[in-house]
Design a protein around this motif. Structure first.
Motif, PDB file in Angstrom:
ATOM      1  N   THR A 158       0.860  -1.179   0.000  1.00 54.09           N
ATOM      2  CA  THR A 158       0.000   0.000   0.000  1.00 54.09           C
ATOM      3  C   THR A 158       0.897   1.231   0.000  1.00 54.09           C
ATOM      4  O   THR A 158       2.065   1.157   0.396  1.00 54.09           O
ATOM      5  CB  THR A 158      -0.919   0.047   1.245  1.00 54.09           C
ATOM      6  OG1 THR A 158      -0.101   0.035   2.426  1.00 54.09           O
ATOM      7  CG2 THR A 158      -1.867  -1.136   1.262  1.00 54.09           C
TER       8      THR A 158
ATOM      9  N   PRO B 241       2.548   4.483   1.346  1.00 55.62           N
ATOM     10  CA  PRO B 241       2.754   5.066   2.670  1.00 55.62           C
ATOM     11  C   PRO B 241       2.049   6.411   2.799  1.00 55.62           C
ATOM     12  O   PRO B 241       1.793   7.106   1.815  1.00 55.62           O
ATOM     13  CB  PRO B 241       4.276   5.233   2.743  1.00 55.62           C
ATOM     14  CG  PRO B 241       4.824   4.297   1.718  1.00 55.62           C
ATOM     15  CD  PRO B 241       3.807   4.262   0.624  1.00 55.62           C
ATOM     16  N   ALA B 242       1.757   6.785   4.028  1.00 55.31           N
ATOM     17  CA  ALA B 242       1.145   8.081   4.300  1.00 55.31           C
ATOM     18  C   ALA B 242       2.159   9.196   4.064  1.00 55.31           C
ATOM     19  O   ALA B 242       3.379   8.987   4.146  1.00 55.31           O
ATOM     20  CB  ALA B 242       0.634   8.124   5.736  1.00 55.31           C
ATOM     21  N   ARG B 243       1.639  10.388   3.796  1.00 55.12           N
ATOM     22  CA  ARG B 243       2.504  11.538   3.537  1.00 55.12           C
ATOM     23  C   ARG B 243       3.455  11.803   4.707  1.00 55.12           C
ATOM     24  O   ARG B 243       4.633  12.109   4.500  1.00 55.12           O
ATOM     25  CB  ARG B 243       1.650  12.777   3.273  1.00 55.12           C
ATOM     26  CG  ARG B 243       2.430  14.042   2.972  1.00 55.12           C
ATOM     27  CD  ARG B 243       1.475  15.207   2.819  1.00 55.12           C
ATOM     28  NE  ARG B 243       0.590  14.978   1.690  1.00 55.12           N
ATOM     29  CZ  ARG B 243       0.672  15.639   0.537  1.00 55.12           C
ATOM     30  NH1 ARG B 243       1.602  16.549   0.374  1.00 55.12           N
ATOM     31  NH2 ARG B 243      -0.166  15.388  -0.439  1.00 55.12           N
ATOM     32  N   ASP B 244       2.982  11.677   5.932  1.00 54.52           N
ATOM     33  CA  ASP B 244       3.839  11.945   7.091  1.00 54.52           C
ATOM     34  C   ASP B 244       4.989  10.941   7.168  1.00 54.52           C
ATOM     35  O   ASP B 244       6.105  11.291   7.586  1.00 54.52           O
ATOM     36  CB  ASP B 244       3.014  11.892   8.384  1.00 54.52           C
ATOM     37  CG  ASP B 244       2.120  13.111   8.549  1.00 54.52           C
ATOM     38  OD1 ASP B 244       2.343  14.103   7.828  1.00 54.52           O
ATOM     39  OD2 ASP B 244       1.193  13.059   9.379  1.00 54.52           O
ATOM     40  N   GLU B 245       4.739   9.693   6.773  1.00 51.50           N
ATOM     41  CA  GLU B 245       5.807   8.694   6.768  1.00 51.50           C
ATOM     42  C   GLU B 245       6.890   9.082   5.765  1.00 51.50           C
ATOM     43  O   GLU B 245       8.091   8.917   6.023  1.00 51.50           O
ATOM     44  CB  GLU B 245       5.247   7.321   6.412  1.00 51.50           C
ATOM     45  CG  GLU B 245       4.353   6.704   7.466  1.00 51.50           C
ATOM     46  CD  GLU B 245       3.865   5.342   7.050  1.00 51.50           C
ATOM     47  OE1 GLU B 245       4.211   4.360   7.728  1.00 51.50           O
ATOM     48  OE2 GLU B 245       3.138   5.246   6.032  1.00 51.50           O
TER      49      GLU B 245
ATOM     50  N   THR C  69       3.211   7.115  -7.102  1.00 49.06           N
ATOM     51  CA  THR C  69       3.405   8.297  -6.278  1.00 49.06           C
ATOM     52  C   THR C  69       4.898   8.578  -6.301  1.00 49.06           C
ATOM     53  O   THR C  69       5.715   7.670  -6.170  1.00 49.06           O
ATOM     54  CB  THR C  69       2.931   8.050  -4.831  1.00 49.06           C
ATOM     55  OG1 THR C  69       1.510   7.886  -4.837  1.00 49.06           O
ATOM     56  CG2 THR C  69       3.289   9.228  -3.940  1.00 49.06           C
TER      57      THR C  69
END
Length: 283
Positions: free
Chosen positions: A57, A59-63, A93
């Motif tokens: 998946t 990763p989140a932006r903060d990661e 991305t």
């Protein structure tokens, strides 16, 4: 057809820090060095580092922000990961780490890679419009970059080029080259030599695709595509280099066709079969 796994180059500290940070993310399955750095022919010491990341998946932006060096991505410094629209050949991305040399990180859904592997085994592929390369990019670029990159963490394998893909892609690219040269002649007859030149260049690129895949070699997005494929051997490079708006005549186009070993007239059949609507489509 087999593919040899590339060996990862030595990573400078800034690149190693980013790679280690990516590898530590729970969804990441593999991190690889791609582009000229992986092939061992960077344009110079300041050549960018291209890093491929295969994930379950995204990763989140903060990661991702935590991978940046201190001070980067702060309120005064934009950090904008770009995610492609559905249907984009990469469905990626990507973001840039602002160091020197620059590090470009591209995240790939592993499921998308596996899906394209399954399609290639069946001889299926799609050609997408893509601004970084003339004439578009085939969907099997996902397999190309995996095969032409070097693993530094985990592994997704180096996809081999299936025989069914070779059998389907070679005639399609050759037909596209024939059609492009046919359109070049139409533009010359209409007094539009610059439009003709565009189609001549598309023909050369299509021949490069056909020659690479016919040898079971993957297609890299590279400025050296025509040379690596040998598409401009046999006088074709000289013919192409000599073209200009004032000299682009019907005779010149046909000379280029001969140098590229392309039958211009077969482009009519390619159009009649509806192949211009996409690989494998029939009218």
């Amino acid at each position: 057809m087999s593919t040899v796994e590339l060996k990862a180059p030595q990573l400078p500290p800034a690149v190693r820090d980013v790679v280690d940070g990516l590898a530590a993310l729970p969804a990441v399955r593999s991190v690889r060095v791609a582009g000229s750095r992986a092939r061992g022919n960077p344009t110079g010491p300041d050549s960018d580092w291209d890093i491929l990341v295969y994930t379950d998946t995204l990763p989140a932006r903060d990661e991702l922000r935590r991978l940046l060096p201190p001070g980067a991505g702060s309120s005064g410094d934009r950090f904008e990961p770009h995610t492609a629209n559905p249907g984009h050949p990469f469905q990626e991305t990507e973001f840039t780490v602002p160091v020197s040399p620059r590090i470009d990180v591209c995240l790939r859904p592993l499921a998308h890679l596996r899906q394209e592997e399954e399609r290639a085994v069946r001889g299926a592929f799609t050609v997408h419009s893509y601004p970084k390369t003339a004439g578009g990019v085939p969907s099997y670029i996902l397999l190309s970059e995996a095969a032409l990159s070097a693993p530094v963490h985990g592994d997704v394998g180096a996809p081999a080029c299936p025989g069914a893909l070779v059998a389907a892609a070679v005639p399609w690219w050759r037909g596209r080259a024939s059609c492009a040269l046919l359109l070049a002649l139409d533009h010359v007859a209409a007094g539009e030599p610059l439009g003709a030149l565009e189609h001549v260049l598309a023909a050369a690129t299509s021949v490069a695709h056909a020659r690479l895949i016919s040898q079971g070699r993957w297609y890299p997005i590279t400025k050296r595509l025509l040379g690596e494929a040998g598409a401009l051997d046999g006088g074709a490079r000289e013919r192409m280099a000599g073209l200009s708006a004032g000299r682009l005549t019907e005779a010149a186009v046909r000379q280029v066709a001969d140098a590229l070993e392309v039958d211009v007239d077969s482009g009519l059949g390619w159009l009649a079969r509806g192949e211009h609507m996409g690989p494998g489509r029939q009218g």
